[in-house]
Scaffold this motif. Structure first.
Motif, PDB file in Angstrom:
ATOM      1  N   ASN A 173      51.542  26.134  45.232  1.00  0.00           N
ATOM      2  CA  ASN A 173      51.001  25.446  44.054  1.00  0.00           C
ATOM      3  C   ASN A 173      50.748  23.966  44.337  1.00  0.00           C
ATOM      4  N   ILE A 174      51.660  23.351  45.095  1.00  0.00           N
ATOM      5  CA  ILE A 174      51.488  21.930  45.425  1.00  0.00           C
ATOM      6  C   ILE A 174      50.215  21.744  46.241  1.00  0.00           C
ATOM      7  N   TYR A 175      50.043  22.578  47.275  1.00  0.00           N
ATOM      8  CA  TYR A 175      48.847  22.469  48.120  1.00  0.00           C
ATOM      9  C   TYR A 175      47.580  22.800  47.336  1.00  0.00           C
ATOM     10  N   TYR A 176      47.673  23.789  46.470  1.00  0.00           N
ATOM     11  CA  TYR A 176      46.516  24.165  45.655  1.00  0.00           C
ATOM     12  C   TYR A 176      46.075  22.980  44.795  1.00  0.00           C
ATOM     13  N   SER A 177      47.043  22.302  44.189  1.00  0.00           N
ATOM     14  CA  SER A 177      46.722  21.164  43.325  1.00  0.00           C
ATOM     15  C   SER A 177      46.165  19.993  44.135  1.00  0.00           C
ATOM     16  N   ILE A 178      46.702  19.776  45.334  1.00  0.00           N
ATOM     17  CA  ILE A 178      46.163  18.726  46.209  1.00  0.00           C
ATOM     18  C   ILE A 178      44.719  19.048  46.572  1.00  0.00           C
ATOM     19  N   ALA A 179      44.457  20.317  46.908  1.00  0.00           N
ATOM     20  CA  ALA A 179      43.087  20.743  47.241  1.00  0.00           C
ATOM     21  C   ALA A 179      42.156  20.531  46.043  1.00  0.00           C
ATOM     22  N   ALA A 180      42.645  20.846  44.844  1.00  0.00           N
ATOM     23  CA  ALA A 180      41.833  20.672  43.630  1.00  0.00           C
ATOM     24  C   ALA A 180      41.479  19.199  43.427  1.00  0.00           C
ATOM     25  N   LYS A 181      42.463  18.324  43.626  1.00  0.00           N
ATOM     26  CA  LYS A 181      42.226  16.892  43.418  1.00  0.00           C
ATOM     27  C   LYS A 181      41.283  16.320  44.467  1.00  0.00           C
ATOM     28  N   ALA A 182      41.237  16.965  45.640  1.00  0.00           N
ATOM     29  CA  ALA A 182      40.349  16.504  46.706  1.00  0.00           C
ATOM     30  C   ALA A 182      38.990  17.212  46.656  1.00  0.00           C
ATOM     31  N   GLY A 183      38.773  18.067  45.635  1.00  0.00           N
ATOM     32  CA  GLY A 183      37.496  18.766  45.472  1.00  0.00           C
ATOM     33  C   GLY A 183      37.245  19.835  46.519  1.00  0.00           C
ATOM     34  N   MET A 184      38.302  20.470  47.008  1.00  0.00           N
ATOM     35  CA  MET A 184      38.195  21.459  48.088  1.00  0.00           C
ATOM     36  C   MET A 184      38.152  22.878  47.515  1.00  0.00           C
ATOM     37  N   THR A 185      37.050  23.212  46.885  1.00  0.00           N
ATOM     38  CA  THR A 185      36.900  24.486  46.179  1.00  0.00           C
ATOM     39  C   THR A 185      37.107  25.697  47.089  1.00  0.00           C
ATOM     40  N   LYS A 186      36.537  25.635  48.277  1.00  0.00           N
ATOM     41  CA  LYS A 186      36.632  26.748  49.222  1.00  0.00           C
ATOM     42  C   LYS A 186      38.094  27.028  49.594  1.00  0.00           C
ATOM     43  N   VAL A 238      45.359  17.252  55.493  1.00  0.00           N
ATOM     44  CA  VAL A 238      46.571  18.024  55.199  1.00  0.00           C
ATOM     45  C   VAL A 238      46.234  19.486  54.927  1.00  0.00           C
ATOM     46  N   ILE A 239      45.287  19.728  54.030  1.00  0.00           N
ATOM     47  CA  ILE A 239      44.956  21.103  53.637  1.00  0.00           C
ATOM     48  C   ILE A 239      44.351  21.871  54.804  1.00  0.00           C
ATOM     49  N   ASN A 240      43.491  21.228  55.579  1.00  0.00           N
ATOM     50  CA  ASN A 240      42.925  21.910  56.736  1.00  0.00           C
ATOM     51  C   ASN A 240      43.968  22.150  57.822  1.00  0.00           C
ATOM     52  N   ASN A 241      44.940  21.253  57.938  1.00  0.00           N
ATOM     53  CA  ASN A 241      46.051  21.457  58.864  1.00  0.00           C
ATOM     54  C   ASN A 241      46.831  22.705  58.477  1.00  0.00           C
ATOM     55  N   CYS A 281      40.553  32.562  56.979  1.00  0.00           N
ATOM     56  CA  CYS A 281      40.980  31.196  57.293  1.00  0.00           C
ATOM     57  C   CYS A 281      39.936  30.470  58.135  1.00  0.00           C
ATOM     58  N   LEU A 282      39.415  31.157  59.140  1.00  0.00           N
ATOM     59  CA  LEU A 282      38.415  30.525  60.013  1.00  0.00           C
ATOM     60  C   LEU A 282      37.138  30.194  59.247  1.00  0.00           C
ATOM     61  N   ALA A 283      36.782  31.020  58.275  1.00  0.00           N
ATOM     62  CA  ALA A 283      35.589  30.760  57.461  1.00  0.00           C
ATOM     63  C   ALA A 283      35.802  29.554  56.528  1.00  0.00           C
ATOM     64  N   THR A 284      37.053  29.269  56.193  1.00  0.00           N
ATOM     65  CA  THR A 284      37.387  28.178  55.267  1.00  0.00           C
ATOM     66  C   THR A 284      37.622  26.862  55.995  1.00  0.00           C
ATOM     67  N   LEU A 285      38.160  26.951  57.184  1.00  0.00           N
ATOM     68  CA  LEU A 285      38.579  25.777  57.951  1.00  0.00           C
ATOM     69  C   LEU A 285      37.423  24.804  58.207  1.00  0.00           C
ATOM     70  N   GLU A 286      37.659  23.523  57.937  1.00  0.00           N
ATOM     71  CA  GLU A 286      36.691  22.463  58.224  1.00  0.00           C
ATOM     72  C   GLU A 286      37.202  21.674  59.431  1.00  0.00           C
ATOM     73  N   SER A 287      36.654  21.979  60.596  1.00  0.00           N
ATOM     74  CA  SER A 287      37.164  21.431  61.862  1.00  0.00           C
ATOM     75  C   SER A 287      37.118  19.909  61.939  1.00  0.00           C
ATOM     76  N   LYS A 288      36.208  19.287  61.202  1.00  0.00           N
ATOM     77  CA  LYS A 288      36.089  17.822  61.310  1.00  0.00           C
ATOM     78  C   LYS A 288      37.359  17.096  60.855  1.00  0.00           C
ATOM     79  N   TRP A 289      38.218  17.795  60.098  1.00  0.00           N
ATOM     80  CA  TRP A 289      39.451  17.173  59.623  1.00  0.00           C
ATOM     81  C   TRP A 289      40.637  17.465  60.545  1.00  0.00           C
ATOM     82  N   LEU A 290      40.401  18.142  61.665  1.00  0.00           N
ATOM     83  CA  LEU A 290      41.465  18.483  62.607  1.00  0.00           C
ATOM     84  C   LEU A 290      41.474  17.508  63.777  1.00  0.00           C
ATOM     85  N   ASN A 291      42.609  17.446  64.494  1.00  0.00           N
ATOM     86  CA  ASN A 291      42.644  16.631  65.710  1.00  0.00           C
ATOM     87  C   ASN A 291      42.004  17.421  66.860  1.00  0.00           C
TER      88      ASN A 291
END
Length: 200
Positions: A79-92, A126-129, A150-160
């Motif tokens: 729930n915490i991560y879901y809410s963080i994703a919502a606040k960051a506009g990460m619908t996917k 954080v969410i992509n991690n 997961c791979l379809a959702t992952l946004e690689s630009k936010w990863l190291n």
């Protein structure tokens, strides 16, 4: 990191002014209220001033009536991560959490933190991690459906860089699994292991 906070809550201390600046303990949470506070702290102050000492400060008794024994942390944690994703506009990513954990995720809880441009970028990392971690676990457990989601959702630009390379390998492996090319997959894995040995 914010995505994976392993803390010994009874042995964790905050400066009072810092703790007060994070707001009250969220009483909607029964199991992970300490994680809520920790994430707020890390979003606001970062990791630079955290000190870890090697002295034993507390003992923990694990018993059948303890919250830890009940293993009910996961939904509140997500729930915490879901809410963080919502606040960051990460619908996917929100959709992925609902697919993995059910439609009740995100109900009756909101991560009470005022995000700005800088912390939204951090939230995306954080969410992509977290989704990267799910991808690795899905591959290890041979859960190809979860891996592909997961791979379809992952946004690689936010990863190291390490995570980006690992994700690319996972994408190749998922295709080899999809087309039942197990002998090529074994060869690919062996090639990766030899490459790691040569680098070491």
């Amino acid at each position: 990191t914010i995505a994976f906070i392993l803390i010994n809550q009874p042995s964790t201390f905050f400066r009072l002014d810092k703790l007060m600046s994070l707001g009250k303990v969220d009483e909607r949470l029964h199991f992970v209220m300490d994680q809520d506070i920790w994430k707020k702290y890390l979003f606001k102050y970062g990791q630079d001033k955290i000190k870890v000492i090697k002295t034993d400060l507390t003992n923990f008794r694990f018993h059948s009536a303890s919250k830890t024994y009940q293993y009910k942390f996961n939904n509140e944690y997500i729930n915490i991560y879901y809410s963080i994703a919502a606040k960051a506009g990460m619908t996917k990513h929100m959709e992925l959490f609902k697919l993995l954990y059910g439609n009740d995720i995100g109900k009756d809880y909101e991560f009470d933190f005022l995000f700005n441009e800088k912390t939204i970028r951090l939230a995306k990392k954080v969410i992509n991690n977290l989704v990267f971690f799910y991808s690795r676990n899905a591959y290890t457990s041979r859960d190809t459906k979860k891996l592909n989601l997961c791979l379809a959702t992952l946004e690689s630009k936010w990863l190291n860089d390490y995570q980006k390379n690992y994700t690319l390998n996972l994408k190749i492996k998922s295709k080899l699994i999809k087309y039942k090319l197990s002998s090529v997959l074994k060869l690919f894995n062996k090639s990766n292991q030899l490459s790691k040995s040569a680098q070491a």
